[in-house]
Scaffold this motif. Sequence first.
Motif, PDB file in Angstrom:
ATOM      1  N   LEU A 722       0.563  -1.406   0.175  1.00 18.95           N
ATOM      2  CA  LEU A 722       0.296   0.033   0.465  1.00 18.95           C
ATOM      3  C   LEU A 722       1.370   1.339   0.338  1.00 18.95           C
ATOM      4  O   LEU A 722       0.426   1.716  -0.467  1.00 18.95           O
ATOM      5  N   GLU A 723       2.058   1.332   0.935  1.00 18.19           N
ATOM      6  CA  GLU A 723       2.849   2.291   0.866  1.00 18.19           C
ATOM      7  C   GLU A 723       3.567   2.478  -0.968  1.00 18.19           C
ATOM      8  O   GLU A 723       3.238   4.358  -0.803  1.00 18.19           O
ATOM      9  N   THR A 724       3.902   2.039  -1.541  1.00 16.81           N
ATOM     10  CA  THR A 724       4.307   2.111  -2.651  1.00 16.81           C
ATOM     11  C   THR A 724       3.002   2.154  -3.532  1.00 16.81           C
ATOM     12  O   THR A 724       3.392   3.393  -3.761  1.00 16.81           O
ATOM     13  N   THR A 725       2.376   2.124  -3.543  1.00 17.41           N
ATOM     14  CA  THR A 725       1.488   1.932  -3.948  1.00 17.41           C
ATOM     15  C   THR A 725       0.678   4.122  -4.260  1.00 17.41           C
ATOM     16  O   THR A 725       0.517   4.567  -5.004  1.00 17.41           O
ATOM     17  N   LEU A 726       0.025   3.911  -2.850  1.00 19.63           N
ATOM     18  CA  LEU A 726      -0.231   5.255  -2.089  1.00 19.63           C
ATOM     19  C   LEU A 726       0.619   6.530  -2.497  1.00 19.63           C
ATOM     20  O   LEU A 726       0.490   7.275  -2.635  1.00 19.63           O
ATOM     21  N   THR A 727       2.180   5.940  -2.399  1.00 20.99           N
ATOM     22  CA  THR A 727       3.369   7.334  -2.400  1.00 20.99           C
ATOM     23  C   THR A 727       2.831   7.634  -3.732  1.00 20.99           C
ATOM     24  O   THR A 727       3.695   8.637  -3.784  1.00 20.99           O
ATOM     25  N   VAL A 728       3.303   7.267  -4.246  1.00 21.24           N
ATOM     26  CA  VAL A 728       3.066   7.160  -6.265  1.00 21.24           C
ATOM     27  C   VAL A 728       2.097   8.348  -6.801  1.00 21.24           C
ATOM     28  O   VAL A 728       1.900   9.693  -6.664  1.00 21.24           O
ATOM     29  N   HIS A 729       0.836   8.150  -5.640  1.00 17.00           N
ATOM     30  CA  HIS A 729      -0.314   9.057  -5.981  1.00 17.00           C
ATOM     31  C   HIS A 729      -0.781   9.915  -4.777  1.00 17.00           C
ATOM     32  O   HIS A 729      -0.737  11.129  -4.736  1.00 17.00           O
ATOM     33  N   LYS A 730      -0.117   9.982  -3.691  1.00 18.81           N
ATOM     34  CA  LYS A 730       0.394  11.610  -2.848  1.00 18.81           C
ATOM     35  C   LYS A 730       1.118  13.187  -3.103  1.00 18.81           C
ATOM     36  O   LYS A 730       0.486  14.094  -3.483  1.00 18.81           O
ATOM     37  N   ASP A 731       2.248  12.229  -3.904  1.00 16.66           N
ATOM     38  CA  ASP A 731       2.972  13.150  -5.244  1.00 16.66           C
ATOM     39  C   ASP A 731       1.866  14.050  -5.513  1.00 16.66           C
ATOM     40  O   ASP A 731       2.006  14.743  -6.394  1.00 16.66           O
ATOM     41  N   ARG A 732       0.854  13.569  -7.074  1.00 24.35           N
ATOM     42  CA  ARG A 732       0.373  13.849  -7.866  1.00 24.35           C
ATOM     43  C   ARG A 732      -0.923  14.268  -7.200  1.00 24.35           C
ATOM     44  O   ARG A 732      -1.247  15.479  -7.628  1.00 24.35           O
ATOM     45  N   LEU A 733      -1.095  14.382  -6.137  1.00 21.69           N
ATOM     46  CA  LEU A 733      -2.688  14.170  -5.835  1.00 21.69           C
ATOM     47  C   LEU A 733      -2.280  16.054  -4.762  1.00 21.69           C
ATOM     48  O   LEU A 733      -2.813  16.983  -4.498  1.00 21.69           O
ATOM     49  N   ALA A 734      -1.229  15.927  -4.106  1.00 18.39           N
ATOM     50  CA  ALA A 734       0.028  16.799  -3.866  1.00 18.39           C
ATOM     51  C   ALA A 734      -0.482  18.456  -4.795  1.00 18.39           C
ATOM     52  O   ALA A 734      -0.669  19.740  -4.807  1.00 18.39           O
ATOM     53  N   GLN A 735      -0.342  17.732  -6.165  1.00 16.35           N
ATOM     54  CA  GLN A 735      -0.034  19.213  -7.216  1.00 16.35           C
ATOM     55  C   GLN A 735      -0.954  19.587  -7.258  1.00 16.35           C
ATOM     56  O   GLN A 735      -1.093  20.576  -7.670  1.00 16.35           O
ATOM     57  N   ALA A 736      -1.769  18.802  -7.077  1.00 14.26           N
ATOM     58  CA  ALA A 736      -3.306  19.622  -6.929  1.00 14.26           C
ATOM     59  C   ALA A 736      -4.395  20.112  -5.540  1.00 14.26           C
ATOM     60  O   ALA A 736      -5.109  20.661  -6.056  1.00 14.26           O
TER      61      ALA A 736
END
Length: 869
Positions: A722-736
């Motif tokens: 979960l950490e590996t998968t969610l980390t990728v989305h965290k950065d993209r969500l932070a930009q939004a």
Amino acid sequence: MENMQTPDQVESDPLVRVRFEEETRELLVSRASFLLFFSAVLYPCFNALDWLAATHEQALLFLYIRLAVGVNFVFCSLLLKSRPTLKSALIITVWAGYVSILGVVIMTVFLGGFTSHYYVGIVLILFIPGLFLPWNMPATLVYGCASILTYVLLNIAFTDSRFASGAAPFFFMTWSVAYIIFANYEKEKTRIKDLALRLQIEKANENLKALDKAKMRFFSNVSHELRTPLTLILGPLEQLLQRSDIKDKNFVSMLRSMESNGHRLLRQVNTILDFAKSDAGKLTCHYSKGNIGTIINELVEASLPYTSQKNIELTVSGMSDLPDIDIDVEKVETIAANLLSNAIKFTPSHGTISLRAGTTKNNVWFEIQDTGIGIPEEKQKLIFERFLQVEDDYSRSNEGTGLGLAMVRELTLLHGGNLNLRSKAGEGSTFRIELPLEPLPPGNDRRKTMGRRKSDRIIGEKWDKLLNVEIQKKVTTKKKTLLADINNGEYIKAAQNERKKGPSDAPKVLIVEDNPDLRAFIADNLSEKYFVERAENGRLGLDLARRMDPDLIVSDIMMPEMDGYEMCREIRKDPFLFDVPVILVTAKSGVAAIEEGLEIGANDYIPKPFEMRELKARIASQLKNRQLEKRLTERDTRLSAIGQMTSSIVHDLKNPLNTVIGFAQIARQDSEAIQEENISRNLDLVMESCSRLNRMIIEILDFAKGYAPRLNTEPVLLVPFLETTLTVHKDRLAQAGISMDTRYTGCEDVQVSFDSEKMNRVIENLIMNSKDAFFNANQEIPQKNIRVDTTCDKTGVVIRFSDNGPGIPEEIKASIFDPFTTTGKKTGVGLGLSTVRNIVASHSGTIEVKNDEKTGGAVFELIFPVVQS
């Protein structure tokens, strides 16, 4: 029959016990009377042995003892014949046996006591009455013990013998008594069981007799009661047919059909009533002068319309040479009519029927020969049984109850005649009836008391003439009833001549029914609305169905060659007919019959008799259902074609999309090299849109394929995955401008079985769903947040995706996982959450959607099983 009782139950039953005691007393008196008489003679005869074993004086004394015992036997025998002492039969017989032993014991006292061999006589006397008489255990015990004690005590008291010397006699006597007690105990048990069985058989016989009487009363009462309404049916019908103002030919034909079937029912009622009389012993012959040739000629003349319809050649010979004899005219007419109607029914078109008659020394005979289907040899002995019809490929081509030939045999035997059959399957049959020229009149025949005087003879002759006139009138009126079985009716002919045709685009209905009148009646009533075709049995119906492709089939069950059940099975096997609705219309009733019909593939089941409007309503309902099924099939076919086309188009889009993504990545690398941030941002938007489009294409392809996702699972540690998968989305969500929080409770070292690629799609879809909800909301949400809470225990893993967005509208919660359901998003095809549900389900998991009670946002809760280590 009542259930069999155990011996304990029998003994506890007071009625059975009383019956057992009465039978025991009767058996005891009967056997004891014989035994006492026999013993009274035999016991003194043993004095011959006394003269050999004793002195002269002792032998003479023994003779007096034996005579005294014999007198006691005679006295006891007289007591058993006296009614006041009959109840004491058991005591009397035990006393008689004891006295005979007492006499031998006295003799042993004079012959040396215990050393005397006369104890053998005591053993013999113990066995004879003990085994021959039906004594109970107490009586046997008293008899045996008293005998042994008397032997021991008298010899000890009056002799010098020591008891030790009597060990052998005592041993044999004791075991003899023990054996007799045991034997009588077993005999009593056996007799009680036999009595219980006999009582049950008697009870069953009484029940059968009562049932038989009730059956006869039922048949007799019902037959009598049916005659009244039948008279009120046939009478008005006859009056209607005699009217000249009825111009509608079809209506007249319907009335004639009703009349012929009414006579057919009356014929069966009369036959059943005759059988009821026969079983009750009340069916007798009422003799009068009659001519069998005249009776047969009249029946032949009445049957000519039916034989001409089938082009049957009918020949008659020898009828004019028959003499007038004493017969029951009505019953002989019934015999001849049954045989003639059977011959016409079972003779095919262009066949031949020959009627011959003649006389012998003692008999008048007539026979009916046909070229019909014949009767197999192994079944010729069975056809005269009641309610039995020979089952073969042709037997159901004509209706009946199986009583006709049984009635022929009953009436022939009632006349004192003979019935013979010669037949061969496929070649025809010959029935020969022989009736005596001078039958014996019944005991109360009036001719036995009349004729002594001339005046009596004149009165008798006038009475016979008047009776013959009335009989002839009755014969004329009964022809329609007697020949009702071969009357095809007028309705079928009128229906064939004036066959109605429905609209050109009317649904096609096939009627399969072996009764021509009923077939024509159903077809005539349906022809105004449907295009109707007819078949007379299942085989012809199946052939016609394959040619005409009907929209619906209405079929009887009991038909010749192929019944309705078999036809329905064949229809369900046929790839071109398997979906045609079948309605079974039959006289069979009851849950079992309905269940059998529906199990073989029938769509509906209507028992006879039925109302035509009910049949029409059921036909309309089945046709409507079939139209709906056709529309659904067409819709599914169109959807399948659209799905295949969509799958092909979407699959072709993947290649150019991959090309765009590839070149966008190269361009972005080049823009980074020359430090063009605006170009890089634009290319990021292009790549993100391409990724979204790629996900949509994958979802559409999965939906178009229509099967569950194929997994390539392997055990993975939950938290690192979960950490590996969610980390990728965290950065993209932070930009939004969206924050993501994660929390794990009790999930250290927990393993799950995941297909990593598929679960990445699940997580991505859920996160993108929350992201889209934020930007599609009608109001601005200042702090956008997505939470992923994971809880683990022994029962499973719960992953909870929640946000503080606008939430899920209540009206779409129930259908949110259905394909093409959207929550108001401006983008997407509505397949994302459907794909998520399918992937979760394939992992043996569940997913549930609800709104967060605090923030009001959407919550997706996923539950998965834990891999057991």
